[in-house]
Structures are given as C-alpha cells and as structure tokens.
Write a protein that holds these residues in place. Structure first.
Motif, PDB file in Angstrom:
ATOM      1  N   CYS A 297       0.868  -1.166   0.000  1.00 27.84           N
ATOM      2  CA  CYS A 297       0.000   0.000   0.000  1.00 27.84           C
ATOM      3  C   CYS A 297       0.915   1.228   0.000  1.00 27.84           C
ATOM      4  O   CYS A 297       2.101   1.119   0.281  1.00 27.84           O
TER       5      CYS A 297
ATOM      6  N   ALA B 199      -8.741   2.129   1.687  1.00 27.52           N
ATOM      7  CA  ALA B 199      -8.791   3.387   0.942  1.00 27.52           C
ATOM      8  C   ALA B 199      -7.868   4.412   1.597  1.00 27.52           C
ATOM      9  O   ALA B 199      -7.161   5.164   0.925  1.00 27.52           O
TER      10      ALA B 199
ATOM     11  N   GLU C 179      -6.151  -0.046  -2.223  1.00 23.71           N
ATOM     12  CA  GLU C 179      -7.460  -0.431  -2.784  1.00 23.71           C
ATOM     13  C   GLU C 179      -7.381  -1.656  -3.689  1.00 23.71           C
ATOM     14  O   GLU C 179      -8.353  -2.386  -3.834  1.00 23.71           O
ATOM     15  N   ASP C 180      -6.238  -1.855  -4.331  1.00 20.31           N
ATOM     16  CA  ASP C 180      -6.169  -2.966  -5.278  1.00 20.31           C
ATOM     17  C   ASP C 180      -5.718  -4.274  -4.620  1.00 20.31           C
ATOM     18  O   ASP C 180      -5.300  -5.215  -5.299  1.00 20.31           O
TER      19      ASP C 180
ATOM     20  N   ARG D 265     -12.558  -2.057   3.881  1.00 23.41           N
ATOM     21  CA  ARG D 265     -12.485  -1.292   2.632  1.00 23.41           C
ATOM     22  C   ARG D 265     -12.096   0.169   2.916  1.00 23.41           C
ATOM     23  O   ARG D 265     -11.275   0.751   2.220  1.00 23.41           O
ATOM     24  N   ASP D 266     -12.694   0.723   3.958  1.00 23.20           N
ATOM     25  CA  ASP D 266     -12.381   2.093   4.356  1.00 23.20           C
ATOM     26  C   ASP D 266     -10.901   2.211   4.724  1.00 23.20           C
ATOM     27  O   ASP D 266     -10.201   3.147   4.324  1.00 23.20           O
TER      28      ASP D 266
END
Lengths: 181, 609
Positions: free
Chosen positions: B421, B440, B445-446, B436-437
């Motif tokens: 990341c 982000a 995200e990927d 998910r938050d």
C-alpha cells in the motif's frame, strides 16, 4: 475366451519369492494352461503389453526404478498382490533405513572395503537408479489389493492364492499356509 | 572459573541482589560485558547465583538474543517478516553476504560481524529493516547495506558505531537525545483516544479521587476490551485480580509486540509514554498493586533509556513511588523488564515466566494469572494500548468512550498497516471501521488479500473487505498486512508457517511437529505437486494442532493454512494434480528423491522431481 493374464516382477527383493513360485513343481504345467504370462522374469518380457488380471510384486521400493515399475503394474493390473516380506514390510533391505542415505552411498561407492573408484565421487550415471530416502513397502506407494506374507511365501501358499483368485473366489488361506516357525 | 570471568559476573549478580528471578536481566548484562555467553560464563553465573547450571543454560538457549555460542562483536539481524521480504529483504541479505563473505548464521573469521535472520522487529512500515546490535536501521537497500557494512569494517574495534548507523533521526521523539533513532513514526491518522492531545495526568488525578472499585466500574461501563487481540473485558480482569487472595498483586504491561506486522505499540511507547505510565498507575491503583512491570521486547531496546528517563521524571514529580500524587497508602512504581527476542513471550503466561527469569515457556491454565501470576501473586497483564485507553476513559468518562466505535467494540484501535500500500504506518480509527475504508485510507485499494491480526489472525480476500475491524468480526491486535496483485496466498501461508516453526517453544508435540508437517504440505502444493487429498489432510492436521496444543501459539498457528483453505480455495485447487488411480496420495516422490539427487548431482530419469 482368452485366458487371464498374470504379470510378475521383482523390485527390491532377492528373487526368492519367484523361486518359490517355481517350487510349485509340476503344477506349473497346470498354471500355463490356466493363464498367459505378460511381463515377468520368467519370460523376460520387459514392459507390460496390455491389461493384466493379476500382478505379483516381489520386493519393496528402494529406488526410482522400483517405483516406476510399481506404477506401471498398478496402472495395468486389476488385482495387485504384494508377495513376501520385502513387498509387504520392506524386509531385509529396509534395514538401511537406520543409516543416513549419504552414508549408504559412501559405503557403496567410496569407502567400502572392496570399492575401486578412482573418481572419488558418487556416480551420476542415469543407468544407476536414484535411491529413495528410505526403503518403502509397496502399499505406501500404491494401493495393494492383497498381501502374501512369508520369506518367501511357500509354493503352496502362492498356488492356493492364485487359484482362488483365478476362479473368482476370495482367497482364504488355512493357518498352515501362513505360519512360519 | 577464571578470575576475570568472576570479576565481570560477580558485580552484575550483585547489582540484581543475586536474585534468581532476575536471571534474564543478569544474563543480558553479562552478555553486554563479555560480548557473548559461552559455557564458562554459564558455569560462572550458575555458581554465583547458586542455582543448577541447567537453569542458566536453559534460559540462554531459549532466547534468540542470548547466544550460547560466541557471536561476532556486532550481530546484524535482518528482519525476514513478510513485509520485509516483499520489500526486498532477500536482496539486502545477498548484498550483506557478498560484502562480508559469509552466509546468514555465520560469523566473519575476524570475529567482528555475525549475520542472522530475525522475526518481525516491529518496523514493517519501513522495511526492509535490520538491527545492528541494538540500533535499528530501517529502509535498507542492497546498496546502502553494503556501503554501511564496508564503512563499519573501516572502524577501529570499540569505536562508537551509532553515528555511522544513524545518519538522520526520525520524527517526533525518535530524535530525542536518549533515543536518537532513524525510525519514523509514520503516524498517519491520530484518533480521539490515544494520539489526541490531552491534559497530562488528568485521568490519574481523577482516578485517585475515586475508589478503586469505582475506577473498575468506570472501565467496565466503558466496555473496554483488551487491545492485544483477545478482546477480554479489561474491567472484569481487574476485578478478578482485585478479588484474588494474596499479600501482593502485580500489574504487567505487555509491550512485547511480537505479532509480526504489528508496530503501533512502538509508536505509542515513543510518543505517548506518559499516557502509558499514567494508565499503568491507574491500573495499579484499581487492582491494588504496588509494582508494575513494563515488559519491553528486546527489539525495542533502543527505547529503554528514554523510557527509564520518563519513569525517573515521573518519580520526581510524585507520579510514581510512595504516596502517588499525595494519595496516602497508594504506593506504585514501575520497572522495565527487557525481553530477549522470543515471540512466545507475548503470550501472557510465557511473559510471566520470562519476568520471573525463566525460559519463556507458557504455564498451564488454570490457575489463571489473575489468581496466581507473577511469582505466584495475582497479576493483571494488559496490552500497551489497553492501558493507554484507561486515563482517557477516567478523564472524559465511560459514556464518551463508549460512544466511539461500535456497540460491542468501543473506542478506537491503533492499526499497524504495511505491505503493498502507498501509505504504510499507524492509523488510530474507531473500532467498527470497514476493511475497505481502511484500505482506501492507506492506498491499498487494489489488494487481493489482507492478513488481519498477524500470522495467527486470518487472511481474507476482497469478498471480506466490507467486514468491520472489531472484536466480533475481524479481530486484530493491530496488524494489517496488505497483499497486492500478483501475491500468492499460499506463499503467504508458507512464510507464516516458517515463522511459527521458528517460534514454537517445542514443549508440546502438536505444535512442534504439526507446524512442520503443515508447511511441508503447503510447500508441496506451492511446487505444483499437490493432490486433492492434500486439502483434507491440511484441514484435519490444522484442526488437530489447534485442538491439542498447549498454548495460544499452537492453538492459532494453523490459521494461515485454514484461512487459505477457507478463503482462497480456488487458488489451491488450481494447482492440484489428480494422481492416477491406485496411487497412494501423500507419498511425495519428489521429497523422497531429493536427498539422492543432491548426493549424485543428477535428476530423476523417471519422475518430474
């Protein structure tokens, strides 16, 4: 109707079980009437040619070639039998399982009292099969349908088992054929 | 025993009052003086303390940082945790080996350098990182590692290497005179509880105006749960300790932070040591303890002088010692117990063993530490972050705290985020935040997979990204490792199993043997030699290890394997080969031929091995 087919081989064994098979004496004539032989040391055929009804395996698996032959038998034989103590338990050759593989190689090719090896190296010739780390009984490598104990199983034992299977019966061997003292 | 040895060891034992329960400290000090602990030093320590030799030798052989054989003057420990491997630790290792002309596990012939691998050293956000002695050197590249070692070689023996190793100080207290570390905090998100600005010791003053029972009630009402990962209600634990019989009680703060990928406690210890000691003092008051122990992992030894300094300052201010803040009858002080590189010591009973100067073996439960813990006294073991929540709860009220987070998981959680990341570091977020938050926020995200809660946690895929980080869903002691496109879940599981094999104390068979068997089978599937039955085998064996192991390590060590089976089954199945009819599955031909292939130097002619 074609006769049932039988194939035999000796892996890591001493051919004693095959000798015991020959000890059925004159019954061998009857056997030849009953079956055709596919791959076997008896006729010196080197590769299984077609589907086989009964395969007899003498000896355990100590090297890559043993395993390859065992796989060939399992793929082609409807019924596969471990014959004798080496095939069923590893037998005498499995005594090397206590010794590290490196020491086995060194004794055989470098340090043994009768060894003459000017290269001073363990040979890498593909003609010499690679040893497995240990000697294994056949049923650890492939599924085995029957085990015939004995070192070797007696001619009568082999005969009784073979005839039963050829006649489509479950072999039920009397105590006398399975005791060894 | 030579006179020299006795001269070195005698005073060390003396300084710890010949106290056998301080054996770990004694050995660390002896090692510092002598550069290593050999057989003669073991004899000398045993004689000096009048205890059996085997007790000393057992401790020496248990802890990674204690060396039964003599090591080089400078031990370089390169971290091999997953984030480090993903960022190029193996290339750095190759550079170090080439420069020093030795392999990992070896010492240079001149006795100056030793290369070793280390399990996670708590620098996953600035990987690859290594410990050069006590000094942390983060963000290594093969080039910088080689240059560093080349320069170190030029130094005369005994020179101060710190200046060479640390070129620039990190942010915040990493630049403090007593820390002087290149470590960065990477504090990306300060939350409302731990990293918010707060009036110092306001919580402690308020707590001392309450009764201990009221303090515990407040913590219970806030529904504070242990931040180490298990999520046990803190107030309830304290009640048990307070209710237990005994002339003394102890409070231990678990700052062992050994769960790979976790480093939030390092940032708390660096930036909020006063908040932690305030929390420990309140906890001591609540349970009726006079002694607190901060168990600091050996990898964080560079923080010790700084933390000692903070403690000394608190003593001067009357925040520790006799009659804390003038409260008659409440005496409380804190000592720092250094660990010595053993993951298992993060398990509370093993941690207590370690504090007692023993091998860090877990103890049987019951009795639980709350009944019989440190030296047999009722003991509460709490995580750094848990204790840091306490002053804030007391100061601002349980209602305020309970309003943050979700209903059953109140407050914030500090997350240590590393891996694939863009913004690695520490995030303090309300519990109940979705994965998910979090992804982000950190620029992941990927991700194709995320390891939640360290190796003993679980590996989840994108279908789980809407789940919440909290005690009742995705529980974590703080570690999140992000795996981007191209990473292989099975490789992750294999690496984590290697970690558990290394860290198993070996006491019980399911853990000692089972983890090795699990890794062997995972590796076989990785190598493309797996068979359909392997998946059932793995599940059955993993279940056995979980069920039959003695402590938390073995009870959770199969989790990476189970996670892969549960969440990444298609990835496993795609690699399996169907064996021909009649072949015994589990008979691994390649493994059985490997030794002969090595000895003869040729490949099998029959098998693809």
């Amino acid at each position: 109707m074609a006769k049932p087919k039988v194939a035999t081989t000796s892996l890591c064994g001493c051919f004693g079980c095959h000798m015991s098979l020959l000890d059925i004496d004159d019954r061998i004539l009857k056997l030849v009437e009953l079956v055709d032989f596919d791959r076997s040391p008896i006729n010196d055929i080197k590769k299984i040619e077609g589907q086989v009804d009964i395969g007899l395996i003498e000896g355990g698996c100590c090297n890559e070639e043993n395993l390859a032959v065992l796989h060939e038998f399992r793929k082609h034989c409807k019924i596969l039998i471990s014959v004798g103590d080496c095939a069923t338990n590893g037998g005498i050759p499995a005594m090397r399982n206590m010794v590290p593989l490196g020491e086995c190689y060194e004794e055989a090719f470098l340090n043994g009292p009768t060894v003459v090896n000017p290269t001073g190296r363990i040979p890498d010739d593909p003609e010499i099969p690679l040893l497995l780390d240990k000697v294994y009984p056949c049923h650890e490598a492939v599924k085995i349908d029957y085990h015939l104990p004995g070192c070797p199983p007696s001619a009568d034992t082999l005969w009784a088992a073979l005839v039963a299977l050829l006649e489509g019966r479950e072999p039920e061997l009397p105590y006398e054929l399975l005791k060894y003292d | 025993m030579s006179a020299n040895l006795q001269e070195a060891i005698g005073p060390v034992c003396e300084s710890f009052g010949h106290d056998r329960t301080r054996l770990l400290d004694i050995l660390l000090a002896v090692q510092q003086r002598l550069g290593g602990i050999d057989d003669r030093a073991i004899d000398a320590v045993a004689a000096e303390l009048a205890i059996p030799r085997v007790d000393v030798a057992g401790v020496v052989s248990f802890y990674t940082f204690l060396a039964p054989k003599t090591r080089g003057q400078l031990v370089i420990r390169l971290c091999n945790d997953l984030p480090d491997l993903m960022m190029g630790a193996e290339e750095v290792a190759a550079g170090l080996e080439a420069e020093l002309g030795i392999r990992f596990g070896e010492t240079t012939p001149d006795g100056r350098f030793t290369l070793e691998w280390a399990s996670c050293i708590g620098m996953s956000d600035q990987a690859p990182a290594a410990l050069f002695g006590d000094v942390v050197v983060p963000r290594l590249t093969p080039g910088t590692a080689r240059r560093l070692v080349a320069e170190l070689r030029q130094q005369p023996p005994g020179a101060d290497l710190h200046r060479l190793l640390v070129r620039a100080y990190g942010d915040g207290a990493n630049a403090h005179d007593l820390v002087r570390a290149a470590v960065e905090n990477n504090l990306r998100q300060a939350g409302e509880v731990i990293f918010a600005q707060a009036e110092p010791d306001a919580g402690l003053s308020k707590a001392l105006a309450m009764s201990p029972a009221e303090v515990i009630r407040e913590v219970k009402t806030a529904r504070l749960r242990g931040r180490g990962g298990a999520g046990f209600p803190t107030g309830m634990k304290w009640e048990f300790v307070r209710a237990a019989d005994g002339p003394q009680r102890y409070l231990i703060c678990n700052a062992d932070e050994g769960e790979p990928g976790t480093f939030k406690d390092r940032v708390i210890l660096t930036e909020r040591p006063d908040l932690l000691f305030e929390g420990m003092t309140i906890a001591g008051y609540a349970i009726g303890a006079e002694h607190g122990i901060l168990y600091l992992r050996g990898e964080y030894a560079y923080l010790r002088a700084y933390l000692e300094h903070v403690l000394a300052r608190r003593r001067e201010k009357g925040l520790l010692g006799k009659s804390v803040l003038g409260k008659p009858g409440f005496n409380f002080d804190i000592r720092i117990q250094m660990g010595a590189g053993a993951y298992i010591c993060g398990e509370e009973t093993a941690l207590i063993s370690s504090c007692e100067g023993l091998r860090g073996d877990p103890k049987n439960r019951p009795p639980f530490p709350a009944q019989r813990g440190y030296l047999g006294h009722p003991t509460s073991v709490n995580n750094v972050e848990t204790l840091c929540c306490v002053p804030r709860i007391i100061q601002r009220g349980s209602g305020w705290f309970a309003s943050i987070g979700s209903r059953r998981s109140t407050g914030t959680k500090c997350l240590s985020i590393s891996g694939d990341c863009t913004r690695r570091g520490v995030y303090e977020l309300p519990l109940g935040t979705t994965l998910r938050d979090v992804l982000a926020r950190c620029g992941g995200e990927d991700a194709v997979a995320v390891q939640v809660g360290g190796p003993s946690g679980r590996l989840v895929g994108p279908e789980a990204f809407d789940r919440e980080i909290c005690f009742d869903d995705l529980a974590t002691g703080g570690s999140l490792v992000v795996f981007g496109p191209g990473r292989d879940p099975l490789w992750v599981a294999s690496q984590y199993m290697a970690f558990f094999i290394h860290e198993s104390c070996g006491y019980c068979t399911p853990c000692r043997v089972g983890n090795v068997l699990l890794k062997e089978r995972v590796d076989r599937i990785l190598a493309g030699r797996g068979e359909p039955e392997d998946l059932d085998y793995l599940r059955a064996l993993a279940t056995t290890v979980k069920t039959a192991s003695r402590c938390g390590l073995g009870q959770t060590s199969p989790n990476p394997v189970l996670s892969v089976l549960d969440n990444f089954r298609p990835a496993c199945e795609a690699r399996l080969k169907e064996p021909f009819e009649g072949r015994q599955t589990g008979f691994d031909i390649a493994a059985k031929l490997a030794e002969a292939q090595r000895l003869t130097g040729r490949k099998s002619v029959h098998f693809d091995a």
